[in-house]
Design an enzyme around this catalytic site. Sequence first.
Site, short mmCIF file in Angstrom:
data_model
loop_
_atom_site.label_atom_id
_atom_site.label_comp_id
_atom_site.label_asym_id
_atom_site.label_seq_id
_atom_site.Cartn_x
_atom_site.Cartn_y
_atom_site.Cartn_z
N SER A 4 0.79 -1.14 -0.02
CA SER A 4 0.08 0.05 0.09
C SER A 4 0.80 1.24 0.18
CB SER A 4 -0.92 0.09 1.22
OG SER A 4 -1.70 1.00 1.27
N THR A 5 0.76 1.99 1.20
CA THR A 5 1.63 3.32 1.09
C THR A 5 3.07 3.13 0.98
OG1 THR A 5 0.03 4.03 2.67
CG2 THR A 5 1.95 5.18 2.38
N HIS A 10 -2.72 -0.70 -3.07
CA HIS A 10 -3.99 0.05 -3.01
C HIS A 10 -3.62 0.98 -4.02
CE1 HIS A 10 -4.37 -1.97 1.28
NE2 HIS A 10 -4.98 -2.45 0.30
N MET A 16 0.25 1.04 5.18
CA MET A 16 -0.73 1.43 6.51
C MET A 16 -1.75 0.54 6.81
SD MET A 16 -1.95 5.06 7.72
CE MET A 16 -2.30 5.45 9.60
N ASP A 55 -4.22 -4.66 6.15
CA ASP A 55 -4.80 -5.38 5.16
C ASP A 55 -3.50 -6.38 4.61
OD1 ASP A 55 -6.40 -6.29 3.05
OD2 ASP A 55 -5.65 -4.98 1.51
#
Length: 360
Positions: free
Chosen positions: A176-177, A202, A295, A298
């Site tokens: 993600s991030t 993401h 973050m 997930d």
Amino acid sequence: MASAPIRVMIVDDSAIVRQVASEAIAAQPDMRVLATAADPLFAIEKMRKEWPDVIVLDIEMPRMDGLTFLRKLMAERPTPVVICSSLVDRGARVSLDALAAGAVSVVAKPKVGVKQFLQDESESLVAAVRAAASARLQPLRQAAVPRPKLTLDDLPRGPRLAPSGDRTRVVAIGTSTGGTQALESVLTTLPEDVPGIVVVQHMPAGFTDMFARRLDGLARIRVREACHGDRVEPGLALIAPGGRHLQLARDGRGYHVGVVDGPLINRHKPSVDVLFRSVARAAGHNALGIIMTGMGDDGALGLKEMRDAGASTIGEAEETCVVFGMPKEAMLRGAVESVLPLHDIGAGLVAWSRTPTNRA
């Protein structure tokens, strides 16, 4: 002692965007609007007085565009930046350039109806700012208590496929991030004969195709946005489309993917957990699961299901994560077998693919 609020600067030539974004930020108890500016040159003047913790930045602005400002900022004083950009093709390309230049994340906005959109999606903007404040560029801050969310426990497990004599291997990656740079770092090191790879990053709808095309031009393996029914083949990485879940399935010809709609899981679609659970069912001990910077949590439960099914698993080490949340949560759940820094994950993947397995 309470932590100091996150100081946010909003740089956008639209007065409406500055107003609505300011209202959303000011409503958060752990944030305050430090300043707003109509373009980067005005922003630079204000930043000389007090430096922000996070900058919300538009791309297309007068006098200096956001991408030029971002590159200057990252070269001189790296600061977490959230790009607030349009969903048009050109905007997607420029936004991917911004992610490559060091932006933490992107919040997509339309060309029309921006005020209503930002009011409706203010939670996404606030979450992006909070994630940026927790990025490795800054000292980590305590995230707010998350809202109730759907998780894998809210979905039916479905049957695990019967063991197959097929020993074809598959790799599943979730991030993600900070993941756009992390994926580039891993995928560009891989030789053309690696097992097929399925990826959840993401990212908003409208950006993943351009992102995949960019990686395809950099890597020796092929990279493309996944389509429903695509076969999983050696030397090919399939990236989940933004706004759709990606699932692995198996038939008599091998592995293929499903691209499906569904509820947000862990507040995400695509969800890493959804992908990892499907890989656990379809591939079992023939799979490798990798969870990298991001973050939240997930992927943690799904990676644990993969490990319980006999898969090998890797978590990115804290020292190389932009945000350590996702790997940390997976480690806490006992889902991670090996911990590797980002620069060693590609080599770890290759070594796994070339080592005979005794897993059952």
